[in-house]
Motif scaffolding. Structure first.
Motif, PDB file in Angstrom:
ATOM      1  N   VAL A 162      37.342  33.352  40.506  1.00  0.00           N
ATOM      2  CA  VAL A 162      37.788  34.711  40.806  1.00  0.00           C
ATOM      3  C   VAL A 162      36.548  35.551  41.084  1.00  0.00           C
ATOM      4  O   VAL A 162      35.614  35.552  40.277  1.00  0.00           O
ATOM      5  N   THR A 203      40.390  29.995  44.886  1.00  0.00           N
ATOM      6  CA  THR A 203      39.626  31.239  44.751  1.00  0.00           C
ATOM      7  C   THR A 203      40.520  32.453  44.950  1.00  0.00           C
ATOM      8  O   THR A 203      41.310  32.505  45.899  1.00  0.00           O
ATOM      9  N   LEU A 204      40.388  33.412  44.061  1.00  0.00           N
ATOM     10  CA  LEU A 204      41.096  34.687  44.167  1.00  0.00           C
ATOM     11  C   LEU A 204      40.077  35.794  44.373  1.00  0.00           C
ATOM     12  O   LEU A 204      39.076  35.864  43.657  1.00  0.00           O
ATOM     13  N   LEU A 230      47.521  37.805  39.505  1.00  0.00           N
ATOM     14  CA  LEU A 230      46.685  36.856  38.772  1.00  0.00           C
ATOM     15  C   LEU A 230      47.511  35.694  38.235  1.00  0.00           C
ATOM     16  O   LEU A 230      47.108  34.519  38.344  1.00  0.00           O
ATOM     17  N   VAL A 263      34.890  33.779  36.529  1.00  0.00           N
ATOM     18  CA  VAL A 263      35.104  35.125  37.065  1.00  0.00           C
ATOM     19  C   VAL A 263      33.740  35.756  37.319  1.00  0.00           C
ATOM     20  O   VAL A 263      32.930  35.884  36.403  1.00  0.00           O
ATOM     21  N   ALA A 284      40.054  41.042  34.716  1.00  0.00           N
ATOM     22  CA  ALA A 284      40.605  39.760  35.143  1.00  0.00           C
ATOM     23  C   ALA A 284      40.326  38.679  34.103  1.00  0.00           C
ATOM     24  O   ALA A 284      41.204  37.854  33.795  1.00  0.00           O
TER      25      ALA A 284
END
Length: 227
Positions: A89, A123-124, A186, A19, A37
Motif C-alpha cells: 500500500v 498494490t493499493l 481497503l 504500507v 491504513a
C-alpha cells in the motif's frame, strides 16, 4: 469428493502488508493516511509493516554508479520488506501532477534487483492533499511504472481531498462517509489479496516489452518463470 479449500473471508487474516508513505516531509498528510491504513490492516487481523521513504533513502539513479558501487542499501531494504509481504500500500503526494521524485527514484533503483520485486505484487494506491483533487493525478502517474513492472495495481484508488481538515485529533477521518469508503476500499483490496494468496494463478512467463528479447542494449526486459 472435492477437498475443502480455504475461502476468503470478509475480514482477511494472516496477510502481511507493507504500507509506505511516499512523502519525506515531517508530519505529512500522506504519512497520516499511511498510518491510518496500517491501523485498518491490523484491525482486520493482518500484519502491517509501516515505512516511509526516509527509511529507504537512495541517491539519484545513475547507471555508472550502479555498475561501480552496486545497489544502494535503501533499495535492498525495500526489496527485503517486499519479499516478506503479500501486498503493498502506497500513500503518495502529488508533485506537479505527477509522482514525487524521491518515490519514483526509489522504485527505479529497486526495479534493478533481480528477480524484480514489484512483479505480481498486489498494490493499493492512496493519496492525500489539501486540494480538491486529493492528489489523484499523481496516483494515475504512479500506476504507470508500477504496472509496467508487473504489479497488480488495484483499480479503485483512494484520494483524500482537503486532507488538512479531514483528520480528527486521534488520526481518524472525521467524515463518516469518507471513513466508510476508505475502510471498504481497503477491505475489498485485502479480500482480493487473500483470494490471490489461496487461489494462485499459474503464469508461465512475463515480458515487459512485447517483441523484445533480453539484450544488454535494452537492459530493461525481464522474463519470469514460475512453477
Amino acid at each position: 469428493m472435492e477437498q475443502d479449500r480455504p475461502r476468503p473471508s470478509s475480514t482477511p487474516e494472516n496477510l502481511r502488508v507493507l504500507v509506505i508513505s511516499g512523502s519525506a516531509r515531517e508530519g505529512s498528510l500522506n504519512a497520516r493516511l499511511a498510518a491510518l491504513a496500517a491501523d485498518a490492516v491490523r484491525e482486520r487481523g493482518s500484519t502491517a509493516d509501516l515505512a516511509d521513504v526516509r527509511e529507504l533513502e537512495v541517491p539519484g539513479y545513475d547507471g555508472d554508479r550502479e555498475h561501480r558501487d552496486g545497489l544502494p542499501a535503501g533499495a535492498l531494504r525495500l526489496k527485503e520488506r517486499l519479499e516478506t509481504t503479500d501486498a503493498l500500500v502506497i500513500a503518495s503526494p502529488e508533485y506537479n501532477a505527477s509522482v514525487p521524485g524521491v518515490l519514483k527514484n526509489l522504485i527505479d533503483w529497486t526495479s534493478r534487483i533481480r528477480p524484480q520485486p514489484f512483479h505480481n505484487r498486489h498494490t493499493l494506491l492512496l493519496s492525500a492533499s489539501p486540494s480538491m483533487s486529493g492528489g489523484n493525478r499523481g496516483l494515475w502517474a504512479l500506476r504507470v511504472p508500477l504496472e509496467h513492472l508487473g504489479a497488480h495495481v488495484y483499480p479503485d484508488m483512494f484520494s483524500l481531498a482537503q486532507a488538512h481538515q479531514a483528520f480528527t485529533a486521534g488520526g481518524r477521518l472525521a467524515d463518516a462517509t469518507l471513513a466508510a469508503r476508505f475502510t471498504d476500499n481497503l477491505v475489498n483490496f485485502l479480500n482480493l489479496v487473500e483470494a490471490a494468496k489461496h487461489y494462485p494463478c499459474v503464469k508461465k512467463a512475463w515480458v515487459e516489452y512485447l517483441g523484445e528479447r533480453p539484450d544488454p542494449a535494452f537492459d530493461r526486459t525481464e522474463e519470469t518463470v514460475e512453477a
